[in-house]
Design an enzyme around this catalytic site. Structure first.
Site, short mmCIF file in Angstrom:
data_model
loop_
_atom_site.label_atom_id
_atom_site.label_comp_id
_atom_site.label_asym_id
_atom_site.label_seq_id
_atom_site.Cartn_x
_atom_site.Cartn_y
_atom_site.Cartn_z
N ASP A 122 38.51 35.08 37.75
CA ASP A 122 39.77 35.51 36.67
C ASP A 122 39.85 37.13 37.26
O ASP A 122 40.45 37.67 36.05
CB ASP A 122 37.99 35.24 36.01
CG ASP A 122 36.58 35.92 35.99
OD1 ASP A 122 37.14 36.26 37.17
OD2 ASP A 122 36.11 36.43 35.27
N THR A 123 39.48 37.93 37.94
CA THR A 123 39.48 39.36 37.57
C THR A 123 41.29 39.14 37.96
O THR A 123 41.80 40.14 37.66
CB THR A 123 38.62 40.10 38.09
OG1 THR A 123 37.51 39.55 37.46
CG2 THR A 123 38.75 41.69 38.05
N GLY A 288 36.17 42.10 26.79
CA GLY A 288 35.73 41.80 25.70
C GLY A 288 35.42 43.76 25.27
O GLY A 288 35.06 43.86 24.55
#
Length: 388
Positions: A122-123, A288
């Site tokens: 995901d990074t 986020g």
């Protein structure tokens, strides 16, 4: 195999959950295994029937040679792992095939639906959507439950200084290297909020912003903050043991968490640019944490450079951009993808001198934002706690 040799081959931060150690701890499974698929690759196999390993995620296993960009077969043989279980590597943007007929029938699609590999770590996808204008003078923080702090490079940094600083070299999209370190993120705050079931985050952040800066700081990378539980109690106990003033309210606890997190970001950002031989003019915050204005203000103040916050959904956007290019959209390189992000996403800039001059965002940090000297002193306090 020494840690030095292991780092020179794989370039990875020593983490107990790296795939290498998981496999070595499971000899009974290895004896029966035909193929090992990481979770994203397993999903792709279920969709297409094709067994491959997407490169950015493979690079995080400690089974991958970061310079050769291939499986580290010599390493595997030396530790007794069978290279035969590792599938062929593919790059992000590879079309793996159409949906299997039975899958297409079950979901009701019409015509062939391609399945495309992306930066499946995901990074790796998140960094695609970091809106760099000059990556040679920028660092990034992918901030969510945990934080990944680093810079984007063309080649790994495998120096002894990088190993001792516990930095990792992970594969990125288009052959880039994510030179970064895992640090604590908003996990501690989210756990505190879970314990305070009736808490209002926005109200607590407003109250925390009005409090004196750096009154209490802790080392959020301490193992005591890793398991779930009552973080407020752990912070208070840690402060008492170390001689820091223990937070006496929820707002003081929140301020301690965010001050300590900004301090950790400062430390790792500075290490990353120094170890990579880079300059620093801006820090990008994606994920986020980009929504947390107080944290972004504190990070700008701590690092002494502007913070550009956004996009929030960086991992999803990076995923979509890689797929779009594979399907023929005119996005020839990462720079084009990032220009599109800048042109279409809401980004917010935070200045390091907030609260100290005309146009500063004093609504967040108040008139007494920490100086660099105050951050230096807080860093010395945490360093003393860690060493002590």
């Amino acid at each position: 195999i020494s840690e030095v040799e292991l780092y020179r081959t794989t370039g990875l931060q020593q983490l107990g959950f790296n795939t290498l150690y998981q496999l070595l701890a499971s000899p009974h499974l290895l004896a029966r295994a035909e193929t090992m698929l990481l979770v994203p690759d397993l999903l792709a196999y279920w969709l297409t029937g094709r067994q491959v390993a997407e490169r950015t995620n493979a690079s995080t296993t400690q089974l991958y040679d970061v310079r050769a960009r291939a499986w580290a077969e010599d390493l595997l043989l030396r530790v007794g792992l069978p290279p035969r279980i590792l599938p062929p590597l593919v790059d992000p943007g590879t079309t793996l095939g159409p949906l299997l007929v039975e899958v297409a029938s079950e979901v009701g699609t019409v015509g062939e639906v391609p399945v495309i590999s992306v930066g499946s770590h995901d990074t790796a996808s998140a960094v695609v959507a970091v809106p760099f204008t000059d990556r040679a003078r920028a660092a990034y923080i992918s901030c969510g439950t945990w934080s990944l702090v680093g810079v984007e490079l063309d080649e790994p940094v495998l120096s002894e200084a990088a190993r001792e600083a516990d930095f990792t070299n992970e594969g990125g999209v288009d052959g880039t290297v994510r030179f970064l370190r895992n640090v604590s993120g908003l996990w501690v705050l989210s756990e505190a909020l879970r314990t305070w079931a009736d808490a209002d985050l926005h109200e607590l952040l407003a109250q925390a912003a009005a409090l004196p800066a750096l009154r209490s700081v802790v080392d959020l990378e301490d193992d005591v903050f890793t398991p779930p539980g009552d973080m407020a109690a752990r912070i208070a106990e840690t402060c008492r043991r170390s001689g820091e003033p223990a937070p006496a309210s929820r707002a003081e606890t929140v301020r301690c968490i965010l001050d300590s997190l900004a301090l950790a970001y400062r430390r790792v950002v500075r290490q990353a640019v120094e170890l990579a031989g880079r300059e620093l003019e801006v820090v990008h915050v994606v994920g986020g944490g980009a929504r947390n204005a107080l944290l972004c203000e504190l990070t700008a103040s701590a690092c002494g450079v502007p913070v550009l916050a956004g996009p929030v959904e960086a991992a999803a956007l990076g995923n979509v951009l890689v797929q779009a290019r594979a399907l023929g959209v005119n996005l020839p390189n990462l720079s084009a993808m990032r220009r599109l992000v800048s042109e279409t996403q809401t980004l917010t800039s935070y200045e390091p001198d907030a609260g100290h001059g005309p146009g500063a965002r004093s609504d967040e940090l108040g008139p007494e934002a920490p100086t660099q000297e105050a951050w230096d002193a807080a860093e010395a306090r945490v360093h003393r706690l860690v060493r002590g």
